[in-house]
Motif scaffolding. Structure first.
Motif, mmCIF file in Angstrom:
data_model
loop_
_atom_site.group_PDB
_atom_site.id
_atom_site.type_symbol
_atom_site.label_atom_id
_atom_site.label_comp_id
_atom_site.label_asym_id
_atom_site.label_seq_id
_atom_site.Cartn_x
_atom_site.Cartn_y
_atom_site.Cartn_z
ATOM 1 N N GLY A 134 11.713 20.762 -5.527
ATOM 2 C CA GLY A 134 12.029 19.740 -6.525
ATOM 3 C C GLY A 134 10.893 18.749 -6.643
ATOM 4 N N ASN A 135 11.051 17.817 -7.548
ATOM 5 C CA ASN A 135 10.032 16.811 -7.812
ATOM 6 C C ASN A 135 10.648 15.422 -7.859
ATOM 7 O OD1 ASN A 135 7.394 18.313 -8.488
ATOM 8 N ND2 ASN A 135 8.941 19.427 -9.659
ATOM 9 N N ILE A 136 9.989 14.477 -7.212
ATOM 10 C CA ILE A 136 10.435 13.092 -7.205
ATOM 11 C C ILE A 136 9.289 12.216 -7.670
ATOM 12 C CG2 ILE A 136 11.250 11.170 -5.773
ATOM 13 C CD1 ILE A 136 12.482 13.280 -3.886
ATOM 14 N N VAL A 137 9.596 11.295 -8.575
ATOM 15 C CA VAL A 137 8.618 10.308 -9.021
ATOM 16 C C VAL A 137 9.214 8.924 -8.800
ATOM 17 C CG1 VAL A 137 7.183 9.453 -10.893
ATOM 18 C CG2 VAL A 137 7.752 11.889 -10.779
ATOM 19 N N ASN A 138 8.500 8.119 -8.023
ATOM 20 C CA ASN A 138 8.930 6.758 -7.739
ATOM 21 C C ASN A 138 8.079 5.787 -8.541
ATOM 22 O OD1 ASN A 138 10.781 7.728 -5.801
ATOM 23 N ND2 ASN A 138 9.169 7.806 -4.256
ATOM 24 N N VAL A 139 8.732 4.977 -9.368
ATOM 25 C CA VAL A 139 8.006 4.051 -10.238
ATOM 26 C C VAL A 139 7.750 2.759 -9.473
ATOM 27 C CG1 VAL A 139 7.983 2.834 -12.430
ATOM 28 C CG2 VAL A 139 9.061 5.095 -12.271
ATOM 29 N N SER A 140 6.492 2.527 -9.170
ATOM 30 C CA SER A 140 6.066 1.308 -8.488
ATOM 31 C C SER A 140 5.534 0.339 -9.547
ATOM 32 C CB SER A 140 5.022 1.656 -7.418
ATOM 33 O OG SER A 140 4.535 0.496 -6.784
ATOM 34 N N SER A 141 4.400 -0.276 -9.303
ATOM 35 C CA SER A 141 3.829 -1.254 -10.226
ATOM 36 C C SER A 141 2.425 -1.590 -9.773
ATOM 37 C CB SER A 141 4.688 -2.526 -10.232
ATOM 38 O OG SER A 141 4.009 -3.607 -10.858
ATOM 39 N N VAL A 142 1.609 -2.108 -10.702
ATOM 40 C CA VAL A 142 0.302 -2.609 -10.295
ATOM 41 C C VAL A 142 0.432 -3.785 -9.327
ATOM 42 C CG1 VAL A 142 -0.973 -1.842 -12.323
ATOM 43 C CG2 VAL A 142 0.187 -4.063 -12.368
ATOM 44 N N HIS A 143 1.620 -4.369 -9.233
ATOM 45 C CA HIS A 143 1.858 -5.429 -8.249
ATOM 46 C C HIS A 143 1.761 -4.899 -6.824
ATOM 47 C CE1 HIS A 143 3.021 -9.009 -10.632
ATOM 48 N NE2 HIS A 143 3.326 -8.096 -11.552
ATOM 49 N N ALA A 144 1.721 -3.582 -6.659
ATOM 50 C CA ALA A 144 1.459 -3.001 -5.343
ATOM 51 C C ALA A 144 -0.004 -3.151 -4.955
ATOM 52 C CB ALA A 144 1.839 -1.520 -5.332
ATOM 53 N N LEU A 145 -0.873 -3.379 -5.936
ATOM 54 C CA LEU A 145 -2.318 -3.458 -5.706
ATOM 55 C C LEU A 145 -2.848 -4.891 -5.805
ATOM 56 C CD1 LEU A 145 -3.366 -0.384 -7.896
ATOM 57 C CD2 LEU A 145 -2.860 -0.421 -5.441
ATOM 58 N N GLY A 146 -2.295 -5.649 -6.721
ATOM 59 C CA GLY A 146 -2.680 -7.042 -6.928
ATOM 60 C C GLY A 146 -1.538 -7.728 -7.635
#
Length: 255
Positions: A134-146
């Protein structure tokens, strides 16, 4: 991959990026499970899909509730017998400076944005293992980087998603389960509008400043991010796992 008859769960599917993922996946032939905390919004998106001649169901669920997550997964398996793709997209984004943030608010952000990813993956992966992958995609954000002032809880939750994604991907890489994260930048969604609604500056002025501050001169659209999410989940992308895909119009490339 062929999306025909693939079963796709999308959390936060009732608006914004989640809605765009639901619509695009359905148009590719997938059977879509629209998960949303507000039942009416999820039902609206599912009906849009049905009206176009495709298949979808709406399931109400609070992603911060383990019981709700277990029920959503159980109902999906009861209805379709499998889960091919999971998109963890639901999130909350209060803008509060650290010393003004109470523990209850912190816990709500972490449980809604990060713990929800852990719980959904924990419930879905056994079914994927049984099905052979199967496939999983977790939506993060650029707030993870800055990040920006007032986003301590949100940034912590989104940074956690990136690290959690890498760890889960290694746990199941040999079992044909791929897990990747997508980091959107500024995207014109209800969440973006909600984050500025209580400010004194007129909304139009703020949105124009957001657009002008982007290297591409505009903010993104939900459809653009949905394309990246579905690429991450596609079988054509079969050698990518544990990856972090940034779709931010160049925001994090600029000093």
């Amino acid at each position: 991959m062929s999306w025909h008859d693939k079963v796709v769960i999308v959390t936060g599917g009732g608006s914004g990026i989640g809605q765009a993922v639901c619509l695009q996946a359905a148009r590719k032939g997938a059977r879509v499970v629209v998960v949303n905390r507000t039942a009416e919004k999820g039902e609206h998106v599912a009906q849009l899909i049905i009206d176009e001649g495709f298949e979808a169901i709406a399931l109400q669920g609070d992603v911060s509730s383990e019981a709700d997550i277990q029920r959503v997964v159980a109902e999906t398996i009861s209805r379709y017998g499998k889960i091919d793709v999971l998109v963890n997209n639901a999130a909350v984004c209060p803008q509060v400076r650290l010393t003004e943030l109470c523990l209850e608010q912190w816990n709500h952000v972490i449980s809604s944005n990060l713990t929800s990813v852990f719980l959904f993956c924990k419930e879905v992966i056994p079914h994927m293992l049984q099905a052979g992958g199967g496939n999983i995609v977790n939506v993060s954000s650029v707030h993870a980087l800055g990040t920006l002032e007032g986003y301590s809880a949100y940034a912590a939750s989104k940074g956690g998603i990136v690290s959690l994604t890498r760890a889960i991907s290694l746990d199941y890489a040999k079992q044909n389960i791929r897990v990747n994260s997508v980091l959107p930048g500024a995207v014109h969604t209800p969440m973006l509008e909600a984050s500025i609604k209580n400010l004194d500056t007129p909304k139009e002025q703020i949105m124009n400043s957001w657009k002008e501050s982007q290297p591409m001169g505009r903010v993104g659209t939900p459809d653009e991010i949905a394309e990246v999410i579905l690429f991450a989940a596609s079988q054509e992308n079969s050698f990518m796992t544990g990856a972090t895909l940034v779709s931010d119009g160049g925001m994090t490339a600029e000093l």
